[in-house]
Design a protein around this motif. Sequence first.
Motif, mmCIF file in Angstrom:
data_model
loop_
_atom_site.group_PDB
_atom_site.id
_atom_site.type_symbol
_atom_site.label_atom_id
_atom_site.label_comp_id
_atom_site.label_asym_id
_atom_site.label_seq_id
_atom_site.Cartn_x
_atom_site.Cartn_y
_atom_site.Cartn_z
ATOM 1 N N LEU A 177 6.350 -11.629 -1.027
ATOM 2 C CA LEU A 177 5.845 -10.507 -1.637
ATOM 3 C C LEU A 177 6.168 -10.693 -3.011
ATOM 4 C CD1 LEU A 177 5.466 -7.476 0.661
ATOM 5 C CD2 LEU A 177 3.748 -8.919 -0.056
ATOM 6 N N ASP A 178 7.628 -10.947 -3.278
ATOM 7 C CA ASP A 178 8.202 -11.060 -4.558
ATOM 8 C C ASP A 178 8.008 -10.084 -5.627
ATOM 9 O OD1 ASP A 178 9.908 -12.386 -6.597
ATOM 10 O OD2 ASP A 178 7.798 -13.487 -7.373
ATOM 11 N N ALA A 179 7.896 -8.662 -5.131
ATOM 12 C CA ALA A 179 7.446 -7.384 -5.714
ATOM 13 C C ALA A 179 8.699 -7.253 -6.855
ATOM 14 C CB ALA A 179 7.392 -6.376 -4.984
ATOM 15 N N ASP A 180 8.297 -6.361 -7.879
ATOM 16 C CA ASP A 180 9.130 -6.038 -9.080
ATOM 17 C C ASP A 180 9.992 -4.684 -8.180
ATOM 18 O OD1 ASP A 180 8.693 -7.238 -11.859
ATOM 19 O OD2 ASP A 180 6.874 -7.253 -10.957
ATOM 20 N N PHE A 181 9.356 -4.022 -7.537
ATOM 21 C CA PHE A 181 10.057 -3.030 -6.858
ATOM 22 C C PHE A 181 9.671 -2.971 -5.332
ATOM 23 C CE2 PHE A 181 8.942 -1.801 -11.036
ATOM 24 C CZ PHE A 181 10.112 -1.274 -11.647
ATOM 25 N N PHE A 182 10.769 -2.770 -4.595
ATOM 26 C CA PHE A 182 10.488 -2.522 -3.111
ATOM 27 C C PHE A 182 10.969 -0.944 -2.812
ATOM 28 C CE2 PHE A 182 10.361 -7.057 -3.039
ATOM 29 C CZ PHE A 182 9.278 -7.470 -1.906
ATOM 30 N N CYS A 183 10.129 -0.390 -2.165
ATOM 31 C CA CYS A 183 10.463 0.878 -1.651
ATOM 32 C C CYS A 183 10.533 0.986 0.022
ATOM 33 C CB CYS A 183 9.496 1.995 -2.191
ATOM 34 S SG CYS A 183 9.609 2.176 -3.972
ATOM 35 N N VAL A 184 11.451 1.412 0.530
ATOM 36 C CA VAL A 184 11.667 1.382 1.924
ATOM 37 C C VAL A 184 12.160 2.863 2.363
ATOM 38 C CG1 VAL A 184 12.971 0.543 4.053
ATOM 39 C CG2 VAL A 184 12.592 -0.716 1.670
ATOM 40 N N GLN A 185 11.264 3.273 3.543
ATOM 41 C CA GLN A 185 11.577 4.751 4.197
ATOM 42 C C GLN A 185 11.883 4.489 5.373
ATOM 43 O OE1 GLN A 185 7.906 4.041 2.740
ATOM 44 N NE2 GLN A 185 8.923 4.342 0.857
ATOM 45 N N GLU A 186 12.560 5.446 5.871
ATOM 46 C CA GLU A 186 13.492 5.607 7.392
ATOM 47 C C GLU A 186 14.216 4.304 7.506
ATOM 48 O OE1 GLU A 186 11.925 7.147 11.769
ATOM 49 O OE2 GLU A 186 10.418 6.324 10.388
ATOM 50 N N ILE A 202 -3.355 -1.939 0.968
ATOM 51 C CA ILE A 202 -2.830 -1.960 2.395
ATOM 52 C C ILE A 202 -2.654 -3.106 2.877
ATOM 53 C CG2 ILE A 202 -2.909 -0.360 4.518
ATOM 54 C CD1 ILE A 202 -4.538 1.708 3.091
ATOM 55 N N LEU A 203 -1.355 -3.532 3.136
ATOM 56 C CA LEU A 203 -1.226 -4.946 3.791
ATOM 57 C C LEU A 203 -1.304 -4.959 5.260
ATOM 58 C CD1 LEU A 203 1.505 -6.137 1.027
ATOM 59 C CD2 LEU A 203 -0.982 -5.940 1.014
ATOM 60 N N ASP A 226 6.075 -0.135 12.986
ATOM 61 C CA ASP A 226 4.866 0.548 13.280
ATOM 62 C C ASP A 226 4.082 0.791 12.019
ATOM 63 O OD1 ASP A 226 6.877 2.022 12.619
ATOM 64 O OD2 ASP A 226 6.143 3.730 14.138
ATOM 65 N N HIS A 227 4.703 0.709 10.741
ATOM 66 C CA HIS A 227 3.918 0.730 9.699
ATOM 67 C C HIS A 227 3.622 -0.600 8.913
ATOM 68 C CE1 HIS A 227 4.860 5.369 8.604
ATOM 69 N NE2 HIS A 227 5.626 4.730 9.709
ATOM 70 N N CYS A 228 2.445 -0.576 8.118
ATOM 71 C CA CYS A 228 2.673 -1.953 7.154
ATOM 72 C C CYS A 228 2.805 -1.516 5.842
ATOM 73 C CB CYS A 228 1.149 -2.659 7.580
ATOM 74 S SG CYS A 228 -0.104 -1.662 6.558
ATOM 75 N N PRO A 229 3.145 -2.254 4.858
ATOM 76 C CA PRO A 229 3.379 -2.144 3.545
ATOM 77 C C PRO A 229 2.066 -1.571 2.796
ATOM 78 C CG PRO A 229 4.259 -4.240 4.115
ATOM 79 C CD PRO A 229 3.515 -3.854 5.271
ATOM 80 N N VAL A 230 2.275 -0.784 1.833
ATOM 81 C CA VAL A 230 1.295 -0.685 1.101
ATOM 82 C C VAL A 230 1.770 -1.127 -0.445
ATOM 83 C CG1 VAL A 230 0.445 1.433 1.997
ATOM 84 C CG2 VAL A 230 2.296 1.781 0.374
#
Length: 238
Positions: free
Chosen positions: A12-21, A219-220, A227-231
């Motif tokens: 994905l090589d994103a500028d920002f990765f946000c992770v929850q839980e 939505i990827l 159980d989630h996929c990335p947005v």
Amino acid sequence: MKHDFAETFNQLDADFFCVQETKMQEGQLELELPGYHQYFNYAERKGYSGTAIFTKHEPIKAMYGIESDEFDHEGRAITLEYPNFYLVTSYVPNSGAGLKRLDFRMGWNKAFHEYLNKLDKAKPVILCGDLNVAHKEIDLKNPQSNHHNAGFTDEERESFTKLLGEGFMDTFRHFYPDQKDIYSWWSYRFHSRDRNAGWRIDYFVASERLANNIQDSKILTDVFGSDHCPVELDTGEL
């Protein structure tokens, strides 16, 4: 980390990765992410809640929580400040089985929305998170049978509507107002993902005045490992 996170992260090589839980405590995991600054907010309770942001762009400052003594014990939010915007990641409380935590959740919503509005008065906000609400019937597979269940109560949905009415936009619906059958979370039970019996509860919400800077919101659904996929949010320079 056991389900190809590193491979997905690199692809994905994103500028920002946000992770929850994240369900982590400090020191439990040493992540080697060259070129990224790492920010974690841990819950006081072990193995519970928690958030993280990994970014290529060092912020002016990082802030943890939502400025609330009542709600800042579960590691549910991180804010990074940049010259022209704030980035917020949040893992919003689940109302729980039998809605036993609905009152706590609604208290959180009130405090969190006040916090977002305070930030928005200073500069635009991008919020990424598991917001634990399917806003409209289009946002989950079985709205009738889930009405009044956690994540699809009238109270939670109306609260989200109120937030959007205060100058924020649901970026996915901005681009795809009528798209059906696309979700970001599926129960591990009943082969829900195989049947695409899911919920859209993960969002990028942004200040409306950023609309011209936002190029797409995705939505990827082809990314597994949870159980989630990335947005994903694609923006021009902010």
